[in-house]
Design a protein around this motif. Sequence first.
Motif, PDB file in Angstrom:
ATOM      1  N   TYR A  16      -9.315 -20.287  56.693  1.00  0.00           N
ATOM      2  CA  TYR A  16      -8.264 -21.162  56.736  1.00  0.00           C
ATOM      3  C   TYR A  16      -8.318 -22.622  56.521  1.00  0.00           C
ATOM      4  N   PRO A  17      -8.839 -22.912  55.233  1.00  0.00           N
ATOM      5  CA  PRO A  17      -9.312 -23.995  54.809  1.00  0.00           C
ATOM      6  C   PRO A  17      -8.230 -25.407  55.094  1.00  0.00           C
ATOM      7  N   GLU A  18      -7.114 -25.014  55.098  1.00  0.00           N
ATOM      8  CA  GLU A  18      -5.984 -26.197  55.641  1.00  0.00           C
ATOM      9  C   GLU A  18      -5.779 -26.274  56.971  1.00  0.00           C
ATOM     10  N   LYS A  19      -6.497 -25.730  57.765  1.00  0.00           N
ATOM     11  CA  LYS A  19      -6.409 -25.769  59.211  1.00  0.00           C
ATOM     12  C   LYS A  19      -7.406 -26.942  59.829  1.00  0.00           C
ATOM     13  N   ALA A  20      -6.958 -27.956  60.724  1.00  0.00           N
ATOM     14  CA  ALA A  20      -7.659 -29.243  60.892  1.00  0.00           C
ATOM     15  C   ALA A  20      -8.732 -28.847  61.918  1.00  0.00           C
ATOM     16  N   ALA A  21      -8.314 -27.880  63.035  1.00  0.00           N
ATOM     17  CA  ALA A  21      -9.081 -27.754  64.184  1.00  0.00           C
ATOM     18  C   ALA A  21     -10.551 -27.502  63.911  1.00  0.00           C
ATOM     19  N   PRO A  22     -10.952 -26.582  62.986  1.00  0.00           N
ATOM     20  CA  PRO A  22     -12.438 -26.464  62.963  1.00  0.00           C
ATOM     21  C   PRO A  22     -13.195 -27.531  62.335  1.00  0.00           C
ATOM     22  N   TYR A  23     -12.523 -28.276  61.422  1.00  0.00           N
ATOM     23  CA  TYR A  23     -13.104 -29.676  61.116  1.00  0.00           C
ATOM     24  C   TYR A  23     -13.480 -30.325  62.172  1.00  0.00           C
ATOM     25  N   TYR A  24     -12.197 -30.675  63.083  1.00  0.00           N
ATOM     26  CA  TYR A  24     -12.355 -31.364  64.164  1.00  0.00           C
ATOM     27  C   TYR A  24     -13.589 -31.108  65.062  1.00  0.00           C
ATOM     28  N   ALA A  39     -20.535 -35.619  60.518  1.00  0.00           N
ATOM     29  CA  ALA A  39     -19.624 -35.966  61.671  1.00  0.00           C
ATOM     30  C   ALA A  39     -18.479 -36.584  61.028  1.00  0.00           C
ATOM     31  N   VAL A  40     -18.693 -37.545  60.096  1.00  0.00           N
ATOM     32  CA  VAL A  40     -17.574 -38.376  59.407  1.00  0.00           C
ATOM     33  C   VAL A  40     -16.762 -37.476  58.624  1.00  0.00           C
ATOM     34  N   TYR A  41     -17.596 -36.901  57.863  1.00  0.00           N
ATOM     35  CA  TYR A  41     -16.946 -35.810  56.615  1.00  0.00           C
ATOM     36  C   TYR A  41     -15.875 -34.980  57.498  1.00  0.00           C
ATOM     37  N   PHE A  42     -16.465 -34.228  58.440  1.00  0.00           N
ATOM     38  CA  PHE A  42     -15.675 -33.181  58.883  1.00  0.00           C
ATOM     39  C   PHE A  42     -14.507 -33.981  60.072  1.00  0.00           C
ATOM     40  N   SER A  43     -14.798 -34.997  60.548  1.00  0.00           N
ATOM     41  CA  SER A  43     -13.672 -35.544  61.205  1.00  0.00           C
ATOM     42  C   SER A  43     -12.840 -36.324  60.394  1.00  0.00           C
ATOM     43  N   ASP A  44     -12.960 -36.978  59.591  1.00  0.00           N
ATOM     44  CA  ASP A  44     -12.162 -37.496  58.506  1.00  0.00           C
ATOM     45  C   ASP A  44     -11.326 -36.414  57.728  1.00  0.00           C
ATOM     46  N   ARG A  45     -11.649 -35.243  57.555  1.00  0.00           N
ATOM     47  CA  ARG A  45     -11.221 -34.215  56.884  1.00  0.00           C
ATOM     48  C   ARG A  45     -10.028 -33.731  57.736  1.00  0.00           C
ATOM     49  N   ALA A  46     -10.392 -33.591  59.192  1.00  0.00           N
ATOM     50  CA  ALA A  46      -9.538 -32.983  60.214  1.00  0.00           C
ATOM     51  C   ALA A  46      -8.232 -34.180  60.187  1.00  0.00           C
ATOM     52  N   CYS A  47      -8.770 -35.473  60.277  1.00  0.00           N
ATOM     53  CA  CYS A  47      -7.587 -36.340  60.155  1.00  0.00           C
ATOM     54  C   CYS A  47      -6.620 -36.235  59.208  1.00  0.00           C
ATOM     55  N   LYS A  48      -7.323 -35.883  57.860  1.00  0.00           N
ATOM     56  CA  LYS A  48      -6.310 -35.787  56.685  1.00  0.00           C
ATOM     57  C   LYS A  48      -5.492 -34.675  56.699  1.00  0.00           C
ATOM     58  N   LEU A  49      -5.895 -33.404  57.341  1.00  0.00           N
ATOM     59  CA  LEU A  49      -5.086 -32.271  57.518  1.00  0.00           C
ATOM     60  C   LEU A  49      -4.118 -32.221  58.480  1.00  0.00           C
ATOM     61  N   ASP A  50      -4.450 -33.036  59.550  1.00  0.00           N
ATOM     62  CA  ASP A  50      -3.413 -33.200  60.605  1.00  0.00           C
ATOM     63  C   ASP A  50      -3.242 -34.700  60.937  1.00  0.00           C
ATOM     64  N   THR A  51      -2.150 -35.291  60.365  1.00  0.00           N
ATOM     65  CA  THR A  51      -2.241 -36.635  60.631  1.00  0.00           C
ATOM     66  C   THR A  51      -1.450 -37.262  61.774  1.00  0.00           C
ATOM     67  N   VAL A  52      -0.873 -36.215  62.502  1.00  0.00           N
ATOM     68  CA  VAL A  52      -0.233 -36.313  63.921  1.00  0.00           C
ATOM     69  C   VAL A  52      -1.304 -36.517  64.967  1.00  0.00           C
ATOM     70  N   ASN A  53      -2.169 -35.605  64.977  1.00  0.00           N
ATOM     71  CA  ASN A  53      -3.083 -35.396  66.136  1.00  0.00           C
ATOM     72  C   ASN A  53      -3.767 -36.556  66.507  1.00  0.00           C
ATOM     73  N   GLU A  54      -3.475 -37.362  67.562  1.00  0.00           N
ATOM     74  CA  GLU A  54      -4.236 -38.445  67.799  1.00  0.00           C
ATOM     75  C   GLU A  54      -5.623 -38.267  68.376  1.00  0.00           C
ATOM     76  N   TRP A  55      -6.080 -36.847  68.951  1.00  0.00           N
ATOM     77  CA  TRP A  55      -7.482 -36.877  69.327  1.00  0.00           C
ATOM     78  C   TRP A  55      -8.357 -36.900  68.032  1.00  0.00           C
ATOM     79  N   TYR A  56      -8.011 -36.332  67.081  1.00  0.00           N
ATOM     80  CA  TYR A  56      -8.712 -36.345  65.678  1.00  0.00           C
ATOM     81  C   TYR A  56      -9.215 -37.874  65.402  1.00  0.00           C
TER      82      TYR A  56
END
Length: 189
Positions: A16-24, A39-56
């Motif tokens: 599921y490459p477009e799901k943000a949770a595993p990147y986070y 850490a920056v790469y995966f966290s940034d990717r999670a933020c880009k995939l899910d722009t709403v989740n504040e925890w990311y």
Amino acid sequence: NYKSAITLYEACIEEYPEKAAPYYQLGIIYSRLNDFQKAVYFSDRACKLDTVNEWYKINLANIYQYLGRNDSAIILYENLIKGRDDDEMKYNLALLYTQNGKNQQALDLLNTVSDINRDSHEVILLKHNVFHGMRNYDSAVISLEDLISVFPEDINNYGILAEYLTEIGRVNYAKRVYTEMLRNDSLNG
């Protein structure tokens, strides 16, 4: 078992490459492993995939702050607090502002903290630090006096004020505070 967790989250990303949770989750794991590039790469990717989740975004901001990339953390927090009234986020952003020498912005933000938290130990001390950074020593002293008035039973606050007064050359006032401390807690070495 980080190694197994990484393998499983990578499998999730493959499926599921477009799901943000595993990147986070990988961002968190790699930050715990002190591999901050990943850490920056995966966290940034999670933020880009899910722009709403504040925890990311908070996670990524914390990584940036740890790395000393305060400008990037500031941008994330500024976006997070838009249209929100979250005192903890305001405090975190104000702290980042002070670390970047943006004392007036920090002070403006701290002045918007809700009445419930305005008199918290942390907010009062941060205001003191902001005023000190602005070389507004009178206001810095007043902040510490406020700290004592809000927490009169905490003898350490008197010590903070007395030490600060000594630091800025107001020795006579510092002696009076130390005398007050002695009167309030004569057995404290």
